[in-house]
Design an enzyme around this catalytic site. Structure first.
Site, PDB file in Angstrom:
ATOM      1  N   ASP A  83       0.303  16.807 -21.676  1.00  0.00           N
ATOM      2  CA  ASP A  83      -0.303  18.075 -21.875  1.00  0.00           C
ATOM      3  C   ASP A  83      -1.092  18.484 -23.284  1.00  0.00           C
ATOM      4  OD1 ASP A  83       2.091  18.776 -23.003  1.00  0.00           O
ATOM      5  OD2 ASP A  83       2.763  20.491 -21.589  1.00  0.00           O
ATOM      6  N   GLU A 142      11.778  13.879 -28.969  1.00  0.00           N
ATOM      7  CA  GLU A 142      10.840  14.368 -29.771  1.00  0.00           C
ATOM      8  C   GLU A 142      11.560  15.032 -31.067  1.00  0.00           C
ATOM      9  OE1 GLU A 142       7.148  16.066 -28.275  1.00  0.00           O
ATOM     10  OE2 GLU A 142       6.375  16.501 -30.299  1.00  0.00           O
ATOM     11  N   ASP A 196       1.961  14.614 -17.150  1.00  0.00           N
ATOM     12  CA  ASP A 196       2.846  15.871 -17.560  1.00  0.00           C
ATOM     13  C   ASP A 196       2.767  17.072 -16.532  1.00  0.00           C
ATOM     14  OD1 ASP A 196       4.543  15.355 -20.026  1.00  0.00           O
ATOM     15  OD2 ASP A 196       2.812  16.148 -21.251  1.00  0.00           O
TER      16      ASP A 196
HETATM   17  O1  KIV Z   1       2.149  16.018 -24.214  1.00  0.00           O
HETATM   18  C1  KIV Z   1       2.057  15.063 -24.873  1.00  0.00           C
HETATM   19  O2  KIV Z   1       1.228  14.105 -25.235  1.00  0.00           O
HETATM   20  C2  KIV Z   1       3.546  14.646 -25.205  1.00  0.00           C
HETATM   21  C3  KIV Z   1       3.704  13.314 -25.934  1.00  0.00           C
HETATM   22  C4  KIV Z   1       3.339  13.648 -27.462  1.00  0.00           C
HETATM   23  C5  KIV Z   1       5.287  12.946 -25.857  1.00  0.00           C
HETATM   24  O3  KIV Z   1       4.637  15.316 -24.353  1.00  0.00           O
END
Ligand code: KIV
Length: 267
Positions: free
Chosen positions: A46, A184, A85
């Protein structure tokens, strides 16, 4: 190298001590390149809302946007595992929403697994999605959808109490059935301890070298997004300068009458 990656392969890589490479991807041409060059997992994150759409954070990203980008990547990908996501408000409200929206990413988007943010608080949600045979990648530590609670994008799990909480989160999501977890923005020692304890692979971003794999945002490694530049980003190319130079030369030639010429015309 050319074998199609499945969730079983990703889990097996941890057992074999093989590091897992993950990059975000949001469009067809980039997906073709990344799929070809050995990236194990393409993540339609996301983060698309920030680096592609220009939102201030990931909160405004909708299911329709996620499905659109996932579908574009799915059309290109033949080898890498495709994870998408679940955006903010697509799974936190109730388990039915979580199931339905995870299903949409698979059915309409072509994803092979979904990712969602949270620890013990989303264990039920992970269980509900896994129960319908959709593999789930969890995401703990600095979870961007929680930006307001965290008071910004800050390192999480610092100190004994916070570290213990994060450890408990990692165990809870494994117990709930996640096949992997993104960690993260957490201290490297804590990340290494969690990695040693968990059976499922850990994918770090700002979590040091002790994880089973690594994820970064494609725009960050290519030098295409200057909005945020966290310490954990490593830039591998300066694509912004390449685009700027090419577009500048094109514009100058059009204005000077140097392009198009006969060579680019029909007779
Ligand atoms: O939204 C995203 O790109 C992520 C990654 C950076 C882990 O969650």
């Amino acid at each position: 190298m050319n074998k199609k990656r499945t969730v079983l392969d990703i889990r097996g890589m941890k057992q074999a001590g093989e590091k897992i490479s993950v990059l975000t991807c949001y469009d067809y041409p980039t997906a073709r390149i990344l799929d070809d060059c050995g990236i194990d997992v393409l993540l339609v994150g996301d983060s698309v809302g920030v680096v592609f759409s220009g939102y201030d954070n990931t909160l405004p990203v909708t299911m329709d946007e996620m499905v659109y980008h996932t579908r574009a990547v799915a059309r290109a990908r033949t080898r890498a595992l495709l994870v998408a996501d679940l955006p903010f408000l697509s799974y936190q409200t109730d388990l039915r929403d979580a199931r339905m929206n995870a299903g949409r990413l698979v059915k309409d988007g072509g994803a092979e697994a979904v990712k969602l943010e949270g620890g013990a608080n989303v264990a039920d949600c992970i269980r509900a999605v896994v129960d319908m045979d959709i593999p789930v990648m969890a995401h703990i530590g600095l979870t961007p959808q929680s930006v307001h609670r965290m008071g910004g994008y800050k390192v999480q799990g610092k100190g004994e109490e916070a570290g213990d909480r994060l450890f408990a989160d990692a165990l809870a999501i494994q117990e709930a059935g996640a096949f992997a977890v993104v960690m993260e923005g957490i201290p490297l020692g804590l990340a290494a301890r969690i990695t040693a304890e968990l059976e499922i692979p850990t994918i770090g971003i700002g979590a040091g070298p002790g994880c089973d794999g690594q994820v970064l945002v494609i725009h960050d490694i290519l030098g295409l997004c200057e909005k945020y530049s966290p310490k954990f980003v490593k830039r591998y190319a300066d694509v912004k300068s390449i685009i700027s130079e090419a577009a500048g030369r094109y514009s100058a030639e059009v204005k000077a009458g140097g392009f198009p010429t006969d060579e680019h015309s029909f007779h």
